[in-house]
Motif scaffolding. Structure first.
Motif, PDB file in Angstrom:
ATOM      1  N   CYS A   1       0.798  -1.230   0.000  1.00 19.16           N
ATOM      2  CA  CYS A   1       0.000   0.000   0.000  1.00 19.16           C
ATOM      3  C   CYS A   1       0.831   1.281   0.000  1.00 19.16           C
ATOM      4  O   CYS A   1       0.314   2.351  -0.286  1.00 19.16           O
ATOM      5  CB  CYS A   1      -0.938   0.007   1.206  1.00 19.16           C
TER       6      CYS A   1
ATOM      7  N   GLN B   1      -2.344   4.389  -2.400  1.00 16.72           N
ATOM      8  CA  GLN B   1      -3.508   4.290  -3.276  1.00 16.72           C
ATOM      9  C   GLN B   1      -4.489   5.416  -3.000  1.00 16.72           C
ATOM     10  O   GLN B   1      -5.088   5.983  -3.910  1.00 16.72           O
ATOM     11  CB  GLN B   1      -4.213   2.946  -3.065  1.00 16.72           C
ATOM     12  N   ALA B   2      -4.632   5.775  -1.731  1.00 16.39           N
ATOM     13  CA  ALA B   2      -5.620   6.789  -1.359  1.00 16.39           C
ATOM     14  C   ALA B   2      -5.185   8.206  -1.724  1.00 16.39           C
ATOM     15  O   ALA B   2      -5.998   9.019  -2.188  1.00 16.39           O
ATOM     16  CB  ALA B   2      -5.896   6.709   0.144  1.00 16.39           C
TER      17      ALA B   2
ATOM     18  N   ASP C   1      -8.263  -7.904   2.841  1.00 15.50           N
ATOM     19  CA  ASP C   1      -8.887  -6.677   2.328  1.00 15.50           C
ATOM     20  C   ASP C   1      -8.534  -6.580   0.849  1.00 15.50           C
ATOM     21  O   ASP C   1      -7.643  -5.859   0.436  1.00 15.50           O
ATOM     22  CB  ASP C   1      -8.380  -5.458   3.093  1.00 15.50           C
TER      23      ASP C   1
ATOM     24  N   ASN D   1      -9.940  -5.395  -1.932  1.00 20.11           N
ATOM     25  CA  ASN D   1     -10.070  -4.163  -2.729  1.00 20.11           C
ATOM     26  C   ASN D   1      -9.396  -2.963  -2.074  1.00 20.11           C
ATOM     27  O   ASN D   1      -9.506  -1.841  -2.563  1.00 20.11           O
ATOM     28  CB  ASN D   1     -11.541  -3.857  -3.013  1.00 20.11           C
ATOM     29  N   LYS D   2      -8.657  -3.199  -0.967  1.00 14.49           N
ATOM     30  CA  LYS D   2      -7.837  -2.176  -0.313  1.00 14.49           C
ATOM     31  C   LYS D   2      -8.633  -0.925   0.075  1.00 14.49           C
ATOM     32  O   LYS D   2      -8.142   0.197  -0.045  1.00 14.49           O
ATOM     33  CB  LYS D   2      -6.667  -1.778  -1.213  1.00 14.49           C
ATOM     34  N   ASP D   3      -9.857  -1.132   0.565  1.00 14.84           N
ATOM     35  CA  ASP D   3     -10.647   0.021   1.007  1.00 14.84           C
ATOM     36  C   ASP D   3     -10.575   0.209   2.515  1.00 14.84           C
ATOM     37  O   ASP D   3     -11.263   1.044   3.088  1.00 14.84           O
ATOM     38  CB  ASP D   3     -12.097  -0.101   0.559  1.00 14.84           C
ATOM     39  N   GLY D   4      -9.729  -0.590   3.189  1.00 17.13           N
ATOM     40  CA  GLY D   4      -9.510  -0.409   4.619  1.00 17.13           C
ATOM     41  C   GLY D   4     -10.309  -1.306   5.523  1.00 17.13           C
ATOM     42  O   GLY D   4     -10.125  -1.278   6.739  1.00 17.13           O
TER      43      GLY D   4
ATOM     44  N   ASP E   1     -15.194  -7.783  -0.419  1.00 14.14           N
ATOM     45  CA  ASP E   1     -14.066  -8.715  -0.469  1.00 14.14           C
ATOM     46  C   ASP E   1     -14.562 -10.160  -0.544  1.00 14.14           C
ATOM     47  O   ASP E   1     -14.012 -10.978  -1.299  1.00 14.14           O
ATOM     48  CB  ASP E   1     -13.176  -8.524   0.750  1.00 14.14           C
TER      49      ASP E   1
END
Length: 404
Positions: free
Chosen positions: A54, A74-75, A381, A383-386, A392
């Protein structure tokens, strides 16, 4: 198991997510390539990556043409880390959690100084009595930093830095005049780099043995660039007779192994996974991944479907501890710029990297449901949205059986 959800989805939300997954069915199992952009200039280079993929660090040119250290997520995309007051700097390494970043920065006098960035602040790590220094590697938890620093006589020596002990001079190989450290094991106890003894030679340093020459492949020079988590596997470059550089993988039991090239020419190994089984680097200006079973693999061939508009992966510089994410740089065909990249080599829904989306991945997501994921990697996680949630879970279900 569904009771684990802290905010259960309504049937409409679940159905909407399912339709979204169906719409992306043809691509959902594919790996991904992310070009990191720049800070307004025409070049960027990625040198390090956190364990979860990340956070990426490196150097990018800004609109004024200066080299600037960056942190990419990513964010938030690419952000300038700032310097010690000078006009340029580079970030070379990052702790496994992405919090501690190390590299070098010019100070107001124009001298390069080893530094670390933590929570938006930059710290000068000092020197060994001379004017300049740089930091190249950092331990798993960020507590140990290695690099090179000038002595009062102007020669560079490898160093190992800690908050409590400051900068420790690691010396040189016997008869050497200079050295520099490139990487450090996860616990900070094994340091690798190169030392000049008439020619540069790869070394491995421990407190018990000091600096040990790792040899060559029959030529004159070698250099160590990366170490496994326990420091028992070292990778780098060594010359063959006739001064042809070759990527190597060194172990205590097997010594230095030539990893080969793509045809003729040269190759360099820069990064290695935690267990030492996956090595990344460059051969003839093409990024490679090496494994004991598959040998040297051209990433441009393996991931050709991701390389649109004539894009090229030129150099792989680092790989995450589990071997999933690879960072480096290449030519972004869409922008026609040399840019850093982040390559995800796993299938969508594969949480353990075994190449198969199956019951183990489903259970991993279910047991982590409602959390941010487990461990450093947070692979649940997807889709790495936290948060590990219905999205997921549906990604695993939709890709169930892929690669099996």
């Amino acid at each position: 198991m569904w009771a684990l959800s802290k905010a259960p989805c309504t049937p409409l939300k679940v159905w909407s997510l399912f339709l979204w997954l169906v719409a992306g069915a043809s691509l959902s199992h594919a790996q991904s390539l992310t070009w990191l952009g720049t800070l307004g200039g025409n070049w960027s280079y990625a040198y390090g990556v956190s364990a979860d993929g990340c956070t990426v660090v490196g150097m990018a040119y800004n609109a004024s043409g200066y080299e600037r250290p960056f942190r990419w997520t990513q964010a938030n995309g690419m952000q300038d880390l700032g310097t010690l007051g000078g006009w340029s700097g580079e970030a070379y390494g990052v702790s496994w959690d992405g919090i501690v970043i190390v590299g070098r920065s010019r100070d107001p006098s124009g001298s390069y100084r080893a530094c670390r960035w933590v929570s938006g602040t930059v710290q000068d790590l000092g020197t060994l009595g001379g004017a300049q220094s740089w930091a190249s590697g950092v331990s798993e938890d960020g507590s140990v930093i290695v690099g090179g620093a000038q002595l009062r006589d102007g020669f560079n020596h490898a160093f190992r830095w800690t908050q409590g002990g400051g900068m420790q001079d690691l010396g040189t190989l016997p008869g050497g005049g200079a050295s520099g450290a490139q990487d450090v094991s996860a616990d900070g106890n094994v340091v690798v780099g190169r030392s000049f003894v008439g020619a540069f030679r790869a070394f491995r340093w421990t407190q018990a043995e000091g600096m040990v020459d790792l040899g060559t492949l029959g030529g004159i020079e070698s250099a160590a660039y990366g170490a496994s988590a326990d420091g028992r596997v070292v990778v780098g470059m060594a010359e063959l007779p006739g001064s042809f550089p070759r990527a190597f993988r060194w172990t205590q039991s097997g010594g230095m192994e030539n990893l080969g090239t793509f045809g003729s020419g040269s190759s360099y190994a820069h990064g290695v996974s935690a267990d030492g089984s996956i090595v990344v680097g460059t051969s003839n200006v093409r990024a490679f991944r090496w494994t004991p079973a598959g040998g040297m693999e051209n990433l441009n061939t393996t991931f050709a479907s991701l390389l649109t508009d004539g894009s090229i992966l030129q150099e792989a510089r680092a790989v995450t501890s589990d071997g999933r994410y690879i960072v480096g740089w290449g030519i972004n065909g869409a922008t026609q710029r040399q840019e850093g990249f982040l390559l995800d080599t796993w299938r969508m829904g594969d949480t353990n990297g075994d190449g198969c989306v199956d019951d183990s991945d489903l259970l991993a997501v279910l047991f982590a449901f409602g959390t941010a994921g487990t461990g450093y990697a947070h692979h649940e996680d997807i889709n790495k949205d936290g948060v590990v949630d219905d999205a997921d879970l549906l990604m695993v279900l939709f890709n169930f059986g892929q690669g099996c």
